[in-house]
Design a protein around this motif. Structure first.
Motif, short mmCIF file in Angstrom:
data_model
loop_
_atom_site.label_atom_id
_atom_site.label_comp_id
_atom_site.label_asym_id
_atom_site.label_seq_id
_atom_site.Cartn_x
_atom_site.Cartn_y
_atom_site.Cartn_z
N ASP A 41 45.47 15.61 17.04
CA ASP A 41 46.72 16.22 17.47
C ASP A 41 46.93 17.57 16.79
OD1 ASP A 41 49.22 16.31 18.88
OD2 ASP A 41 50.20 15.82 16.98
N LEU A 42 46.61 17.64 15.51
CA LEU A 42 46.77 18.90 14.77
C LEU A 42 45.79 19.96 15.28
CD1 LEU A 42 48.12 20.45 12.45
CD2 LEU A 42 46.36 19.54 10.94
N LEU A 43 44.58 19.56 15.54
CA LEU A 43 43.55 20.53 15.96
C LEU A 43 43.63 20.89 17.44
CD1 LEU A 43 40.54 19.15 13.91
CD2 LEU A 43 41.96 21.15 13.41
N ARG A 44 44.32 20.11 18.23
CA ARG A 44 44.44 20.41 19.66
C ARG A 44 45.87 20.71 20.05
NH1 ARG A 44 40.44 15.68 21.46
NH2 ARG A 44 38.49 16.80 21.10
N GLY A 45 46.70 19.68 20.09
CA GLY A 45 48.06 19.83 20.57
C GLY A 45 48.94 20.70 19.69
N ARG A 46 48.70 20.69 18.40
CA ARG A 46 49.53 21.47 17.47
C ARG A 46 48.75 22.63 16.87
NH1 ARG A 46 52.50 17.85 13.44
NH2 ARG A 46 53.58 19.80 13.16
N LYS A 47 47.70 23.06 17.51
CA LYS A 47 46.86 24.15 17.00
C LYS A 47 47.66 25.44 16.77
CE LYS A 47 42.36 26.04 16.82
NZ LYS A 47 42.73 27.26 16.19
N PRO A 48 48.61 25.80 17.65
CA PRO A 48 49.40 27.02 17.35
C PRO A 48 50.14 26.94 16.02
CG PRO A 48 49.70 26.38 19.64
CD PRO A 48 48.94 25.26 18.97
N VAL A 49 50.63 25.75 15.66
CA VAL A 49 51.31 25.59 14.37
C VAL A 49 50.29 25.76 13.23
CG1 VAL A 49 52.57 23.97 12.90
CG2 VAL A 49 53.08 24.10 15.35
N LEU A 50 49.13 25.15 13.38
CA LEU A 50 48.08 25.28 12.37
C LEU A 50 47.65 26.74 12.23
CD1 LEU A 50 46.02 24.03 10.40
CD2 LEU A 50 44.52 23.63 12.38
N ASP A 51 47.47 27.43 13.34
CA ASP A 51 47.06 28.84 13.29
C ASP A 51 48.10 29.69 12.54
OD1 ASP A 51 44.73 28.30 14.65
OD2 ASP A 51 45.51 28.93 16.60
N LYS A 52 49.38 29.42 12.77
CA LYS A 52 50.43 30.18 12.07
C LYS A 52 50.42 29.87 10.58
CE LYS A 52 53.35 30.81 16.04
NZ LYS A 52 54.68 30.73 16.63
N ALA A 53 50.24 28.61 10.23
CA ALA A 53 50.19 28.24 8.82
C ALA A 53 49.00 28.91 8.13
CB ALA A 53 50.10 26.72 8.68
N LEU A 54 47.86 28.95 8.80
CA LEU A 54 46.68 29.59 8.22
C LEU A 54 46.86 31.10 8.10
CD1 LEU A 54 43.85 27.52 9.93
CD2 LEU A 54 44.61 27.40 7.55
N ALA A 55 47.59 31.71 9.03
CA ALA A 55 47.88 33.15 8.95
C ALA A 55 48.73 33.43 7.71
CB ALA A 55 48.59 33.63 10.21
N VAL A 56 49.75 32.60 7.48
CA VAL A 56 50.59 32.77 6.30
C VAL A 56 49.74 32.61 5.04
CG1 VAL A 56 52.49 31.77 4.96
CG2 VAL A 56 52.73 32.08 7.44
N LEU A 57 48.94 31.57 4.99
CA LEU A 57 48.08 31.33 3.84
C LEU A 57 47.15 32.51 3.57
CD1 LEU A 57 46.97 29.37 1.67
CD2 LEU A 57 45.41 28.52 3.41
N ALA A 58 46.50 33.02 4.60
CA ALA A 58 45.56 34.13 4.43
C ALA A 58 46.27 35.39 3.93
CB ALA A 58 44.83 34.41 5.74
N CYS A 59 47.42 35.70 4.51
CA CYS A 59 48.14 36.91 4.10
C CYS A 59 48.63 36.80 2.66
CB CYS A 59 49.31 37.16 5.03
SG CYS A 59 48.82 37.71 6.68
N LEU A 60 49.12 35.63 2.29
CA LEU A 60 49.61 35.47 0.91
C LEU A 60 48.46 35.49 -0.09
CD1 LEU A 60 52.47 32.87 1.33
CD2 LEU A 60 52.60 35.36 1.20
N ARG A 61 47.34 34.88 0.26
CA ARG A 61 46.18 34.91 -0.64
C ARG A 61 45.65 36.34 -0.78
NH1 ARG A 61 45.98 31.07 -4.19
NH2 ARG A 61 44.82 29.28 -3.53
N CYS A 62 45.66 37.09 0.30
CA CYS A 62 45.25 38.50 0.22
C CYS A 62 46.18 39.25 -0.71
CB CYS A 62 45.24 39.13 1.60
SG CYS A 62 44.66 40.83 1.60
N GLY A 63 47.49 39.03 -0.57
CA GLY A 63 48.45 39.68 -1.45
C GLY A 63 48.30 39.26 -2.90
N GLN A 64 47.89 38.03 -3.10
CA GLN A 64 47.69 37.52 -4.46
C GLN A 64 46.45 38.13 -5.11
OE1 GLN A 64 46.74 33.32 -4.73
NE2 GLN A 64 47.54 33.19 -6.80
N HIS A 65 45.36 38.22 -4.38
CA HIS A 65 44.08 38.62 -4.96
C HIS A 65 43.70 40.08 -4.73
CE1 HIS A 65 43.14 34.57 -6.22
NE2 HIS A 65 43.51 34.14 -5.03
N PHE A 66 44.22 40.68 -3.65
CA PHE A 66 43.78 42.04 -3.30
C PHE A 66 44.96 42.98 -3.06
CE2 PHE A 66 40.53 39.07 -1.71
CZ PHE A 66 39.48 39.48 -2.50
N GLY A 67 46.11 42.67 -3.63
CA GLY A 67 47.31 43.48 -3.39
C GLY A 67 47.38 44.74 -4.23
#
Length: 129
Positions: A41-67
């Motif tokens: 369900d997470l990988l198919r039906g709720r994939k847009p939610v997962l994609d948004k969560a991963l976008a937040v994670l990637a942006c924050l990690r970039c800000g943490q390590h490469f800001g």
């Protein structure tokens, strides 16, 4: 040459989810992540939610390590998440790397990028960039 060829190969084959954020030098930096629980369900039906969560994670990690001078310490990461979840907590103060650093979150329609703080809000001491 990559120092982690197996990880890079898994990302290239789509086995690991790894949204990429542009680093200050212009190169793309992938941030690999896996959900704690893999269910269909997470990988198919709720994939847009997962994609948004991963976008937040990637942006924050970039800000943490490469800001650079705008690097986010641990407590600021939580502040940013709080501000994304509750607009009454203020706004993220724009800086020269803001558009690059938060492009994925903006593309996921979780954030509006401003050249300056919104005119209806005055900057506060609790604002985080």
């Amino acid at each position: 040459m990559s120092t982690q060829p197996l990880l890079q190969d898994a990302i290239a084959r789509g086995l690991l989810l790894a949204p990429a954020v542009q680093r200050p030098g212009g190169t793309l930096q992938p941030f690999a992540a896996l959900p704690y629980v893999l269910d269909r369900d997470l990988l198919r039906g709720r994939k847009p939610v997962l994609d948004k969560a991963l976008a937040v994670l990637a942006c924050l990690r970039c800000g943490q390590h490469f800001g650079g001078y705008t690097s986010l310490p641990g407590h600021a990461l939580v502040d940013v998440i709080d501000k994304l979840l509750d607009p009454n907590r203020g706004f993220l103060r724009p800086h020269e790397a803001h558009e690059r650093q938060y492009r994925l979150i903006h593309a996921a329609r979780l954030m509006v990028l401003w050249a300056a703080p919104p005119p209806t809000e005055a900057p506060s001491a609790s604002s985080t960039g």
